[in-house]
Design a protein around this motif. Structure first.
Motif, PDB file in Angstrom:
ATOM      1  N   ALA A  67       0.867  -1.180   0.000  1.00 18.20           N
ATOM      2  CA  ALA A  67       0.000   0.000   0.000  1.00 18.20           C
ATOM      3  C   ALA A  67       0.902   1.228   0.000  1.00 18.20           C
ATOM      4  CB  ALA A  67      -0.887   0.002   1.240  1.00 18.20           C
ATOM      5  N   HIS A  68       0.811   2.027  -1.065  1.00 16.06           N
ATOM      6  CA  HIS A  68       1.666   3.214  -1.104  1.00 16.06           C
ATOM      7  C   HIS A  68       0.901   4.408  -1.647  1.00 16.06           C
ATOM      8  CE1 HIS A  68       2.189   1.641  -5.206  1.00 16.06           C
ATOM      9  NE2 HIS A  68       2.529   2.849  -5.551  1.00 16.06           N
ATOM     10  N   VAL A  69       1.470   5.571  -1.433  1.00 15.41           N
ATOM     11  CA  VAL A  69       0.857   6.820  -1.864  1.00 15.41           C
ATOM     12  C   VAL A  69       1.406   7.185  -3.232  1.00 15.41           C
ATOM     13  CG1 VAL A  69       0.600   9.277  -1.354  1.00 15.41           C
ATOM     14  CG2 VAL A  69       0.546   7.598   0.509  1.00 15.41           C
ATOM     15  N   ASP A  70       0.502   7.442  -4.161  1.00 22.23           N
ATOM     16  CA  ASP A  70       0.882   7.876  -5.507  1.00 22.23           C
ATOM     17  C   ASP A  70       1.178   9.369  -5.430  1.00 22.23           C
ATOM     18  OD1 ASP A  70       1.167   8.558  -8.146  1.00 22.23           O
ATOM     19  OD2 ASP A  70      -0.754   7.757  -8.795  1.00 22.23           O
ATOM     20  N   GLU A  71       2.438   9.698  -5.410  1.00 21.83           N
ATOM     21  CA  GLU A  71       2.881  11.086  -5.271  1.00 21.83           C
ATOM     22  C   GLU A  71       2.928  11.816  -6.608  1.00 21.83           C
ATOM     23  OE1 GLU A  71       3.706  12.564  -2.382  1.00 21.83           O
ATOM     24  OE2 GLU A  71       3.910  10.874  -1.010  1.00 21.83           O
ATOM     25  N   LEU A  72       2.756  11.094  -7.715  1.00 19.61           N
ATOM     26  CA  LEU A  72       2.923  11.690  -9.031  1.00 19.61           C
ATOM     27  C   LEU A  72       1.678  12.410  -9.544  1.00 19.61           C
ATOM     28  CD1 LEU A  72       4.918   8.804 -10.735  1.00 19.61           C
ATOM     29  CD2 LEU A  72       5.811  10.866  -9.650  1.00 19.61           C
ATOM     30  N   ARG A  73       0.549  12.162  -8.957  1.00 15.59           N
ATOM     31  CA  ARG A  73      -0.694  12.813  -9.401  1.00 15.59           C
ATOM     32  C   ARG A  73      -0.941  14.085  -8.613  1.00 15.59           C
ATOM     33  NH1 ARG A  73      -4.464   8.724 -11.881  1.00 15.59           N
ATOM     34  NH2 ARG A  73      -3.247   6.816 -11.901  1.00 15.59           N
ATOM     35  N   GLU A  74      -1.697  14.986  -9.221  1.00 12.61           N
ATOM     36  CA  GLU A  74      -2.053  16.230  -8.538  1.00 12.61           C
ATOM     37  C   GLU A  74      -2.839  15.922  -7.265  1.00 12.61           C
ATOM     38  OE1 GLU A  74      -4.632  20.050  -9.757  1.00 12.61           O
ATOM     39  OE2 GLU A  74      -3.134  19.401 -11.241  1.00 12.61           O
ATOM     40  N   GLU A  75      -3.842  15.055  -7.402  1.00 11.19           N
ATOM     41  CA  GLU A  75      -4.596  14.604  -6.233  1.00 11.19           C
ATOM     42  C   GLU A  75      -3.941  13.316  -5.750  1.00 11.19           C
ATOM     43  OE1 GLU A  75      -8.899  12.702  -4.990  1.00 11.19           O
ATOM     44  OE2 GLU A  75      -8.408  12.951  -7.088  1.00 11.19           O
ATOM     45  N   LYS A  76      -3.263  13.376  -4.619  1.00 11.82           N
ATOM     46  CA  LYS A  76      -2.609  12.182  -4.102  1.00 11.82           C
ATOM     47  C   LYS A  76      -3.660  11.125  -3.810  1.00 11.82           C
ATOM     48  CE  LYS A  76       1.312  14.456  -2.019  1.00 11.82           C
ATOM     49  NZ  LYS A  76       1.975  14.816  -0.788  1.00 11.82           N
ATOM     50  N   ARG A  77      -3.302   9.884  -4.112  1.00 14.75           N
ATOM     51  CA  ARG A  77      -4.218   8.784  -3.833  1.00 14.75           C
ATOM     52  C   ARG A  77      -3.421   7.579  -3.387  1.00 14.75           C
ATOM     53  NH1 ARG A  77      -7.334   8.353  -9.250  1.00 14.75           N
ATOM     54  NH2 ARG A  77      -7.343  10.560  -8.913  1.00 14.75           N
ATOM     55  N   GLY A  78      -4.101   6.725  -2.635  1.00 19.58           N
ATOM     56  CA  GLY A  78      -3.478   5.493  -2.191  1.00 19.58           C
ATOM     57  C   GLY A  78      -3.614   4.417  -3.245  1.00 19.58           C
ATOM     58  N   LEU A  79      -2.572   3.657  -3.408  1.00 17.73           N
ATOM     59  CA  LEU A  79      -2.574   2.553  -4.362  1.00 17.73           C
ATOM     60  C   LEU A  79      -2.273   1.251  -3.639  1.00 17.73           C
ATOM     61  CD1 LEU A  79      -0.538   4.121  -7.300  1.00 17.73           C
ATOM     62  CD2 LEU A  79      -3.020   3.843  -7.152  1.00 17.73           C
ATOM     63  N   ILE A  80      -3.034   0.229  -3.956  1.00 12.79           N
ATOM     64  CA  ILE A  80      -2.784  -1.100  -3.410  1.00 12.79           C
ATOM     65  C   ILE A  80      -2.308  -1.950  -4.567  1.00 12.79           C
ATOM     66  CG2 ILE A  80      -3.759  -3.125  -2.295  1.00 12.79           C
ATOM     67  CD1 ILE A  80      -5.837  -1.246  -1.019  1.00 12.79           C
ATOM     68  N   GLY A  81      -1.067  -2.374  -4.491  1.00  6.13           N
ATOM     69  CA  GLY A  81      -0.487  -3.181  -5.554  1.00  6.13           C
ATOM     70  C   GLY A  81       0.283  -4.336  -4.966  1.00  6.13           C
ATOM     71  N   LEU A  82       0.807  -5.165  -5.828  1.00  9.53           N
ATOM     72  CA  LEU A  82       1.549  -6.351  -5.393  1.00  9.53           C
ATOM     73  C   LEU A  82       0.776  -7.064  -4.290  1.00  9.53           C
ATOM     74  CD1 LEU A  82       5.185  -4.999  -5.355  1.00  9.53           C
ATOM     75  CD2 LEU A  82       4.104  -6.384  -7.107  1.00  9.53           C
ATOM     76  N   PHE A  83      -0.453  -7.332  -4.592  1.00 13.98           N
ATOM     77  CA  PHE A  83      -1.375  -7.918  -3.637  1.00 13.98           C
ATOM     78  C   PHE A  83      -1.628  -9.371  -4.025  1.00 13.98           C
ATOM     79  CE2 PHE A  83      -5.851  -9.035  -2.981  1.00 13.98           C
ATOM     80  CZ  PHE A  83      -5.939  -8.914  -1.606  1.00 13.98           C
ATOM     81  N   GLY A  84      -1.512 -10.274  -3.078  1.00 13.77           N
ATOM     82  CA  GLY A  84      -1.847 -11.647  -3.400  1.00 13.77           C
ATOM     83  C   GLY A  84      -1.555 -12.624  -2.285  1.00 13.77           C
ATOM     84  N   VAL A  85      -2.095 -13.814  -2.484  1.00 13.04           N
ATOM     85  CA  VAL A  85      -1.919 -14.922  -1.546  1.00 13.04           C
ATOM     86  C   VAL A  85      -1.470 -16.131  -2.355  1.00 13.04           C
ATOM     87  CG1 VAL A  85      -3.150 -16.461   0.053  1.00 13.04           C
ATOM     88  CG2 VAL A  85      -3.637 -14.009   0.065  1.00 13.04           C
ATOM     89  N   ILE A  86      -0.560 -16.905  -1.805  1.00 15.87           N
ATOM     90  CA  ILE A  86      -0.078 -18.118  -2.452  1.00 15.87           C
ATOM     91  C   ILE A  86      -1.290 -18.987  -2.788  1.00 15.87           C
ATOM     92  CG2 ILE A  86       1.268 -20.229  -2.079  1.00 15.87           C
ATOM     93  CD1 ILE A  86       3.187 -18.548  -0.374  1.00 15.87           C
ATOM     94  N   PRO A  87      -1.345 -19.515  -4.021  1.00 21.31           N
ATOM     95  CA  PRO A  87      -2.550 -20.213  -4.488  1.00 21.31           C
ATOM     96  C   PRO A  87      -3.160 -21.220  -3.515  1.00 21.31           C
ATOM     97  CG  PRO A  87      -1.021 -19.979  -6.302  1.00 21.31           C
ATOM     98  CD  PRO A  87      -0.312 -19.466  -5.072  1.00 21.31           C
ATOM     99  N   GLU A  88      -2.377 -22.051  -2.880  1.00 20.59           N
ATOM    100  CA  GLU A  88      -2.960 -23.075  -2.001  1.00 20.59           C
ATOM    101  C   GLU A  88      -3.562 -22.514  -0.713  1.00 20.59           C
ATOM    102  OE1 GLU A  88       1.602 -23.491  -1.555  1.00 20.59           O
ATOM    103  OE2 GLU A  88       0.185 -23.175  -3.187  1.00 20.59           O
TER     104      GLU A  88
END
Length: 138
Positions: A67-88
């Motif tokens: 979870a990180h803050v997108d600092e590149l946009r005029e309106e800062k927004r939170g981004l959730i990326g690299l999200f996942g759980v091992i398949p099993e």
């Protein structure tokens, strides 16, 4: 299950293990090494160790979220990326707990807008995000 904050200098191997297990289902993803993580990922401008969390089950890493803050946009927004759980380990509520942890982290950082993207297991993950109040944009 326990979700803990990623500790720089300690948790790289666990992060890489989970990331590689999650990405192994896609033929376009190459496995990442711990050395690559330390020399490439940690050196990138977007790297934020504070917003990274690892889920553990019985002492073993099973999921992750960034979870990180997108600092590149005029309106800062939170981004959730690299999200996942091992398949099993999917479908046990771990995904939801990781998502809740990421949203809470971004709210604590003052974000009023939070976005995520889906690139694997789209129907299951899209359904989860919708159930959490997210709207599908595209």
């Amino acid at each position: 299950m326990k979700i803990g904050r990623f500790i720089l200098g300690r948790d790289e191997a666990e992060w890489v293990e989970v990331q590689n297990a999650i990405c192994s289902v896609s033929p376009i993803n190459e496995p990442l090494t711990v050395e690559e993580f330390r020399t490439v990922v940690e050196k990138s401008p977007e790297f934020d160790s504070e917003g990274r969390f690892i889920a553990e089950l019985d002492g073993n890493p099973v999921g992750m979220v960034h979870a990180h803050v997108d600092e590149l946009r005029e309106e800062k927004r939170g981004l959730i990326g690299l999200f996942g759980v091992i398949p099993e380990h999917r479908g046990r509520g771990i995904e939801e707990k990781l998502a809740e942890t990421a949203i809470k982290e971004l709210k604590n950082r003052g974000m009023k807008v939070v976005q995520s993207y889906v690139n694997a297991e789209p129907e299951e993950v899209i359904r989860m995000w919708k159930n959490m109040g997210f709207k599908l944009i595209r």
